[in-house]
Design an enzyme around this catalytic site. Structure first.
Site, PDB file in Angstrom:
ATOM      1  N   GLY A  33       0.867  -1.183   0.000  1.00  0.00           N
ATOM      2  CA  GLY A  33       0.000   0.000   0.000  1.00  0.00           C
ATOM      3  C   GLY A  33       0.901   1.230   0.000  1.00  0.00           C
ATOM      4  O   GLY A  33       1.837   1.317   0.819  1.00  0.00           O
ATOM      5  N   ALA A  34       0.621   2.148  -0.916  1.00  0.00           N
ATOM      6  CA  ALA A  34       1.558   3.256  -1.166  1.00  0.00           C
ATOM      7  C   ALA A  34       1.976   4.049   0.092  1.00  0.00           C
ATOM      8  O   ALA A  34       3.166   4.204   0.360  1.00  0.00           O
ATOM      9  CB  ALA A  34       0.965   4.186  -2.227  1.00  0.00           C
TER      10      ALA A  34
ATOM     11  N   GLN B 121      -5.710  -8.768  -2.308  1.00  0.00           N
ATOM     12  CA  GLN B 121      -5.765  -7.745  -1.253  1.00  0.00           C
ATOM     13  C   GLN B 121      -7.213  -7.447  -0.832  1.00  0.00           C
ATOM     14  O   GLN B 121      -7.477  -7.122   0.321  1.00  0.00           O
ATOM     15  CB  GLN B 121      -5.120  -6.433  -1.730  1.00  0.00           C
ATOM     16  CG  GLN B 121      -3.610  -6.493  -1.870  1.00  0.00           C
ATOM     17  CD  GLN B 121      -3.184  -6.835  -3.278  1.00  0.00           C
ATOM     18  OE1 GLN B 121      -3.890  -7.529  -4.004  1.00  0.00           O
ATOM     19  NE2 GLN B 121      -2.023  -6.367  -3.679  1.00  0.00           N
TER      20      GLN B 121
ATOM     21  N   ASP C  65      -1.515   4.759  -6.347  1.00  0.00           N
ATOM     22  CA  ASP C  65      -0.076   4.606  -6.070  1.00  0.00           C
ATOM     23  C   ASP C  65       0.727   5.766  -6.632  1.00  0.00           C
ATOM     24  O   ASP C  65       1.842   6.037  -6.181  1.00  0.00           O
ATOM     25  CB  ASP C  65       0.440   3.285  -6.646  1.00  0.00           C
ATOM     26  CG  ASP C  65      -0.041   2.134  -5.782  1.00  0.00           C
ATOM     27  OD1 ASP C  65      -1.195   1.721  -5.942  1.00  0.00           O
ATOM     28  OD2 ASP C  65       0.726   1.704  -4.905  1.00  0.00           O
TER      29      ASP C  65
ATOM     30  N   ASN D 189      -3.038   2.526 -10.049  1.00  0.00           N
ATOM     31  CA  ASN D 189      -3.503   1.812  -8.861  1.00  0.00           C
ATOM     32  C   ASN D 189      -3.479   0.327  -9.215  1.00  0.00           C
ATOM     33  O   ASN D 189      -3.104  -0.070 -10.324  1.00  0.00           O
ATOM     34  CB  ASN D 189      -4.909   2.290  -8.449  1.00  0.00           C
ATOM     35  CG  ASN D 189      -5.311   1.776  -7.082  1.00  0.00           C
ATOM     36  OD1 ASN D 189      -4.538   1.881  -6.126  1.00  0.00           O
ATOM     37  ND2 ASN D 189      -6.492   1.205  -6.958  1.00  0.00           N
TER      38      ASN D 189
HETATM   39  O1  MRU Z   1       0.641  -3.955  -4.567  1.00  0.00           O
HETATM   40  P1  MRU Z   1       0.018  -3.221  -3.419  1.00  0.00           P
HETATM   41  O2  MRU Z   1      -0.828  -4.080  -2.540  1.00  0.00           O
HETATM   42  O3  MRU Z   1       1.043  -2.408  -2.661  1.00  0.00           O
HETATM   43  O4  MRU Z   1      -0.953  -2.197  -4.136  1.00  0.00           O
HETATM   44  C1  MRU Z   1      -1.732  -1.356  -3.330  1.00  0.00           C
HETATM   45  C2  MRU Z   1      -2.668  -0.513  -4.083  1.00  0.00           C
HETATM   46  O5  MRU Z   1      -2.734  -0.550  -5.299  1.00  0.00           O
HETATM   47  C3  MRU Z   1      -3.472   0.458  -3.279  1.00  0.00           C
HETATM   48  O6  MRU Z   1      -4.732   0.637  -3.844  1.00  0.00           O
HETATM   49  C4  MRU Z   1      -2.732   1.796  -3.251  1.00  0.00           C
HETATM   50  O7  MRU Z   1      -1.411   1.616  -2.809  1.00  0.00           O
HETATM   51  C5  MRU Z   1      -3.399   2.784  -2.401  1.00  0.00           C
HETATM   52  S1  MRU Z   1      -3.199   2.390  -0.711  1.00  0.00           S
HETATM   53  C6  MRU Z   1      -3.851   3.575   0.262  1.00  0.00           C
END
Ligand code: MRU
Length: 349
Positions: free
Chosen positions: A46-47, A197, A238, A248
């Site tokens: 998550g970013a 996720q 992201d 995203n």
């Molecule tokens: O690969 P991930 O699980 O890190 O991807 C996460 C996402 O795409 C989320 O939607 C994004 O980071 C926003 S989190 C507040």
């Protein structure tokens, strides 16, 4: 609050997101290399959470350095930053956080700070990012919660919740806030192949809050929209480019097109640290390609024939034209995003 990550005297502690929801266990990263590893393996993901984790990784590496002076520490500091920056390419929050740590270090260096002062200040900066992230999520929640309908289904993709941030969440923060405002929201969580996720993490954290949630397979959204079950879509991001295109989790683009076709508002909620005005548009966003095994296997079991071709881009880009509004902690932005983003940046200074 869900303890996504926490600073401890021994290092950084992470809830292990690869094990949820069946097992609630923790991983302790006791040096910056281990912090880099937990980011790569998606123990933390998550970013915003990735950004703050990297900041703590820099702080940890600094605290563990044997350098006697700040200037002696310079090459080691660069190595620490490079290692952490090499973990995941798409979420700009990672680079934003590391750059912020670099700026603090540069200022201390030119002020002739001692190594102890550098260590204290870099840890304090990471703590500040942690607190700011929660505050940003709460502010986004207040702005975005007001946009959601009084009642009905809200679709989300991936996990943009407490687990993807230091707490409360971006897209799920908007949903939490709407529920706190008394709105009767039922969340539809896309399972989000291949890492799941949505099925594992969004479902787990919303159930912990008692928010009614239904998990759907990624290919079910169109039919639910057609049936009138989805009143709004809210997702995280992201990286948001200068023109409002945003990256995203893979599959977000599909949902955006479906929402437009069905006349359903599609919101993107993200902190200002996700906005990258140096990237002109979505085509310039680097997209991470992850291991084929995430697609070929599940739970240690192979799903696909040996040797078949596999494609595993972790993110896609949703063009700005599909976005009803971008919700940030500074306020709600509307198209044309190139202008509203610039305007908001100027207002906030
Ligand atoms: O690969 P991930 O699980 O890190 O991807 C996460 C996402 O795409 C989320 O939607 C994004 O980071 C926003 S989190 C507040």
């Amino acid at each position: 609050m869900i303890p996504t990550l926490a600073w401890t005297p021994e290092g950084v502690r992470f809830i292990d997101q690869t094990k949820l929801p069946l097992e609630e266990s923790y991983v302790l990263a006791t040096n910056y290399e281990q912090v880099a590893d937990v980011i790569v393996t998606m123990v933390v993901r998550g970013a915003p959470a990735i950004g703050v984790s990297a900041a703590y990784g820099v702080a940890l590496g600094t605290l563990q350095s044997t350098a006697k002076t700040a200037s002696e520490f310079v090459p080691e500091f660069s190595r620490i930053c490079e290692r952490l920056a090499s973990t995941r390419p798409t979420a700009v929050n990672l680079f934003w956080a590391i750059d912020r740590m670099k700026r603090v270090f540069a200022a201390l260096l030119s002020a002739g700070a001692t190594m102890k002062q550098v260590q204290d200040k870099l840890l304090a900066e990471a703590h500040a990012m942690y607190e700011e992230d929660i505050a940003a999520c709460k502010a986004m929640g207040a702005f975005g919660g007001a946009l959601l309908p009084e009642e009905g289904g809200v679709l989300t993709h991936c996990n943009a919740g407490a687990l993807a941030t230091c707490g409360y969440g971006t897209a799920l923060g908007v949903i939490r806030s709407a529920v706190e405002q008394g709105k009767r929201i039922h969340v539809y969580a896309d399972e989000t192949r291949p890492f799941l996720q949505g099925a594992r993490l969004t479902a787990w954290e919303l159930m912990a809050d008692g928010i009614p949630t239904t998990v759907i397979c990624d290919n079910m959204a169109a039919s639910l929209m057609h049936a009138g079950k989805i009143k709004a879509v809210v997702v995280g991001a992201d990286r948001i480019a200068a023109n409002g295109d945003f990256a995203n989790k893979i599959g977000t683009y599909n949902v955006a097109i479906l929402a437009k076709e069905h006349g359903i508002p599609f919101y993107c909620a993200a902190p200002w640290s996700t906005i990258d005005t140096a990237t002109p548009n979505g085509d310039a966003i680097p997209i991470e390609e992850r291991a084929a095994k995430e697609v070929t296997h599940h739970g240690g079991k192979q799903l696909t024939p040996h040797g078949v071709g596999i494609c595993n881009p972790a993110f896609d880009v949703t063009p700005a034209k599909y976005v009803t509004a971008i919700i940030t902690e500074r306020g709600v932005l509307r198209a044309p995003y190139a202008e509203s983003l610039k305007e908001m940046e100027l207002i906030a200074g």
